[in-house]
Design a protein around this motif. Structure first.
Motif, mmCIF file in Angstrom:
data_model
loop_
_atom_site.group_PDB
_atom_site.id
_atom_site.type_symbol
_atom_site.label_atom_id
_atom_site.label_comp_id
_atom_site.label_asym_id
_atom_site.label_seq_id
_atom_site.Cartn_x
_atom_site.Cartn_y
_atom_site.Cartn_z
ATOM 1 N N ASN A 109 0.856 -1.227 0.096
ATOM 2 C CA ASN A 109 0.104 0.028 0.054
ATOM 3 C C ASN A 109 0.980 1.154 -0.012
ATOM 4 O OD1 ASN A 109 -1.631 2.246 0.637
ATOM 5 N ND2 ASN A 109 -3.091 0.674 1.808
ATOM 6 N N TRP A 110 1.170 1.817 -1.263
ATOM 7 C CA TRP A 110 2.170 2.848 -1.234
ATOM 8 C C TRP A 110 1.799 3.994 -0.691
ATOM 9 C CZ3 TRP A 110 0.969 7.632 -3.688
ATOM 10 C CH2 TRP A 110 -0.038 7.511 -4.719
ATOM 11 N N ARG A 111 0.395 4.200 -0.415
ATOM 12 C CA ARG A 111 -0.205 5.783 0.335
ATOM 13 C C ARG A 111 0.468 5.513 1.764
ATOM 14 N NH1 ARG A 111 -3.041 9.032 -2.859
ATOM 15 N NH2 ARG A 111 -3.795 8.222 -4.716
ATOM 16 N N LYS A 112 0.154 4.259 2.227
ATOM 17 C CA LYS A 112 0.478 3.895 3.784
ATOM 18 C C LYS A 112 1.967 4.114 3.847
ATOM 19 C CE LYS A 112 -1.503 0.962 6.257
ATOM 20 N NZ LYS A 112 -2.186 -0.274 6.641
ATOM 21 N N MET A 113 2.764 3.460 2.942
ATOM 22 C CA MET A 113 4.201 3.410 3.157
ATOM 23 C C MET A 113 4.755 5.114 3.097
ATOM 24 S SD MET A 113 6.987 3.851 0.880
ATOM 25 C CE MET A 113 6.824 3.566 -0.646
ATOM 26 N N LEU A 114 4.195 5.766 2.302
ATOM 27 C CA LEU A 114 4.519 7.203 2.185
ATOM 28 C C LEU A 114 4.270 8.206 3.399
ATOM 29 C CD1 LEU A 114 4.273 7.691 -1.623
ATOM 30 C CD2 LEU A 114 6.408 7.321 -0.393
ATOM 31 N N THR A 115 2.938 7.753 3.889
ATOM 32 C CA THR A 115 2.418 8.525 4.960
ATOM 33 C C THR A 115 3.226 8.001 6.448
ATOM 34 O OG1 THR A 115 0.642 7.261 5.123
ATOM 35 C CG2 THR A 115 0.337 9.196 3.989
ATOM 36 N N ASN A 116 3.989 7.073 6.293
ATOM 37 C CA ASN A 116 4.435 6.268 7.373
ATOM 38 C C ASN A 116 3.647 5.649 8.220
ATOM 39 O OD1 ASN A 116 7.210 5.763 8.346
ATOM 40 N ND2 ASN A 116 7.049 7.003 10.009
ATOM 41 N N ASP A 117 2.389 5.243 7.728
ATOM 42 C CA ASP A 117 1.425 4.461 8.549
ATOM 43 C C ASP A 117 1.522 3.115 8.655
ATOM 44 O OD1 ASP A 117 -0.881 3.726 9.998
ATOM 45 O OD2 ASP A 117 -2.309 4.074 8.053
ATOM 46 N N ILE A 118 2.781 2.446 9.690
ATOM 47 C CA ILE A 118 2.987 1.571 9.599
ATOM 48 C C ILE A 118 3.287 0.947 11.093
ATOM 49 C CG2 ILE A 118 4.588 1.857 7.553
ATOM 50 C CD1 ILE A 118 6.885 2.511 9.473
ATOM 51 N N LEU A 119 3.333 -0.246 11.039
ATOM 52 C CA LEU A 119 3.455 -0.929 12.437
ATOM 53 C C LEU A 119 4.773 -1.920 12.187
ATOM 54 C CD1 LEU A 119 0.002 -2.688 12.851
ATOM 55 C CD2 LEU A 119 1.080 -0.551 13.988
ATOM 56 N N ASP A 120 5.380 -2.031 13.386
ATOM 57 C CA ASP A 120 6.761 -2.900 13.714
ATOM 58 C C ASP A 120 6.227 -4.118 14.038
ATOM 59 O OD1 ASP A 120 8.653 -0.847 12.976
ATOM 60 O OD2 ASP A 120 8.662 0.071 14.778
ATOM 61 N N LEU A 121 6.624 -5.201 13.395
ATOM 62 C CA LEU A 121 6.405 -6.481 13.710
ATOM 63 C C LEU A 121 7.542 -7.293 13.769
ATOM 64 C CD1 LEU A 121 3.551 -6.859 11.092
ATOM 65 C CD2 LEU A 121 3.209 -6.363 13.306
ATOM 66 N N ASN A 122 7.244 -8.660 14.459
ATOM 67 C CA ASN A 122 8.434 -9.415 14.625
ATOM 68 C C ASN A 122 8.199 -10.242 13.404
ATOM 69 O OD1 ASN A 122 9.966 -11.756 15.364
ATOM 70 N ND2 ASN A 122 9.803 -11.379 17.499
ATOM 71 N N LEU A 123 9.133 -10.158 12.413
ATOM 72 C CA LEU A 123 9.149 -10.823 11.249
ATOM 73 C C LEU A 123 9.590 -12.240 11.261
ATOM 74 C CD1 LEU A 123 10.178 -8.090 8.577
ATOM 75 C CD2 LEU A 123 7.890 -8.774 9.464
ATOM 76 N N GLU A 124 10.400 -12.572 12.297
ATOM 77 C CA GLU A 124 10.826 -13.932 12.603
ATOM 78 C C GLU A 124 9.583 -14.713 13.040
ATOM 79 O OE1 GLU A 124 14.519 -14.472 15.100
ATOM 80 O OE2 GLU A 124 15.033 -12.391 14.566
ATOM 81 N N GLU A 125 8.718 -14.292 13.801
ATOM 82 C CA GLU A 125 7.722 -14.907 14.033
ATOM 83 C C GLU A 125 6.697 -15.157 12.976
ATOM 84 O OE1 GLU A 125 5.866 -12.870 17.344
ATOM 85 O OE2 GLU A 125 7.327 -13.502 18.677
ATOM 86 N N GLU A 126 6.513 -14.066 12.026
ATOM 87 C CA GLU A 126 5.767 -14.178 10.862
ATOM 88 C C GLU A 126 6.194 -15.094 9.926
ATOM 89 O OE1 GLU A 126 2.870 -12.333 10.668
ATOM 90 O OE2 GLU A 126 3.358 -11.772 12.635
ATOM 91 N N ARG A 127 7.574 -15.490 10.004
ATOM 92 C CA ARG A 127 8.036 -16.259 8.967
ATOM 93 C C ARG A 127 7.771 -17.673 9.454
ATOM 94 N NH1 ARG A 127 14.570 -15.983 8.879
ATOM 95 N NH2 ARG A 127 14.180 -16.629 10.932
ATOM 96 N N GLU A 128 7.705 -17.846 10.847
ATOM 97 C CA GLU A 128 7.373 -19.300 11.423
ATOM 98 C C GLU A 128 6.384 -19.572 11.192
ATOM 99 O OE1 GLU A 128 8.714 -22.616 13.195
ATOM 100 O OE2 GLU A 128 9.923 -21.249 12.470
ATOM 101 N N LYS A 129 5.176 -18.577 11.127
ATOM 102 C CA LYS A 129 3.853 -18.904 10.884
ATOM 103 C C LYS A 129 3.598 -19.521 9.563
ATOM 104 C CE LYS A 129 2.097 -15.226 13.992
ATOM 105 N NZ LYS A 129 1.704 -13.978 13.832
ATOM 106 N N LEU A 130 4.323 -18.944 8.380
ATOM 107 C CA LEU A 130 4.218 -19.197 7.014
ATOM 108 C C LEU A 130 4.924 -20.645 6.749
ATOM 109 C CD1 LEU A 130 4.579 -15.787 5.511
ATOM 110 C CD2 LEU A 130 2.451 -17.077 5.584
#
Length: 265
Positions: free
Chosen positions: A165-186
């Motif tokens: 979502n380029w609009r959210k990316m450019l307005t910095n409407d973001i969340l910090d996530l634990n990507l190691e946990e997200e990877r393990e889920k997948l």
């Protein structure tokens, strides 16, 4: 200061924050040095990145004739699951396709607006993540060819987005996530052919972009419809220039446009 040249994707490097360079035929610009300065962009003409002719750009910086014929624009580029070089099958140019497809590829998670899955050549990390404006990213698998990466991405797209979502990316409407946990889920959804290539120990990469002020709302600059623009550059994220009035300009989406750039203040 005045520059003129054909737009191509900005080159990048990571130091404390990403450094951005626009490469002209006989010169280059470090855009980080232009932040907080007023600059102007003036569209002059088209120039196909392949044939070099002054022909209207169709996609990816190429005119229609080149886009529909050269191997760099084959369907497998956007849809890696269509790769066939590992089967010795030609799409447009087998020699080129073998060089491009039969090399290590990575399936990754990148967080630029929300978490997305993507594919890139091993050699394009972290460049690919920077181009997508990801403030954090992590590898899932590293496989020996583009086809295996493609079918892995397809399988994971049922469980995580493949879009930014380029609009959210450019307005910095973001969340910090634990990507190691997200990877393990997948992990459980990785196709059997690619499971042996799972990267269990890789850590996430964090990326800082040179943005002094994020816009509350964004409006995209179309140089074809509005050939001249000037504004104060406030930052760069992904392949976007961000201006003080909320205008954003995607350099990569405008490859093949010859522009005049002036530093006004």
């Amino acid at each position: 200061m005045r520059y003129e040249g054909v737009l191509t994707k900005m080159r990048t490097e990571i130091v404390d924050e990403v450094q951005y360079y626009l490469i002209w035929e006989k010169d280059f610009i470090n855009f980080n040095q232009l932040i907080d300065k007023k600059i102007s962009l003036n569209f002059l003409r088209y120039q196909c990145l392949n044939c070099g002719l002054e022909k209207k750009i169709y996609r990816q910086g190429f005119c229609f004739d080149c886009f529909t014929s050269i191997p760099q624009a084959g369907d497998w580029v956007i849809k890696p699951e269509l790769s066939r070089a590992h089967l010795d099958e030609e799409d447009r140019d087998l020699e080129y396709e073998k060089k491009a497809q039969l090399q290590p590829h990575v399936v990754y998670l990148a967080n630029s607006s929300d978490v997305k899955v993507g594919v890139t050549r091993r050699s394009q990390i972290p460049t690919r993540w920077i181009d997508q404006g990801a403030h954090e990213a992590i590898e899932i698998v590293e496989v020996p060819n583009r086809y295996l990466a493609g079918i892995t991405e397809v399988a994971l797209k049922d469980h995580v987005s493949d879009k930014t979502n380029w609009r959210k990316m450019l307005t910095n409407d973001i969340l910090d996530l634990n990507l190691e946990e997200e990877r393990e889920k997948l992990k459980q959804y990785i196709p059997e052919e690619a499971r042996e290539y799972y990267l269990a120990s890789n850590k996430e990469t964090e990326i800082k972009f040179p943005v002094r002020k994020f816009p509350e709302k964004v409006k995209s600059l179309n140089l074809i419809k509005n050939p001249y623009y000037e504004g104060i550059l406030k930052g760069i994220k992904g392949q976007y220039l961000i201006f003080d009035d909320g205008t954003v300009f995607n350099v990569r989406s405008n490859e093949g446009l010859v522009v005049e750039l002036k530093v006004l203040v």
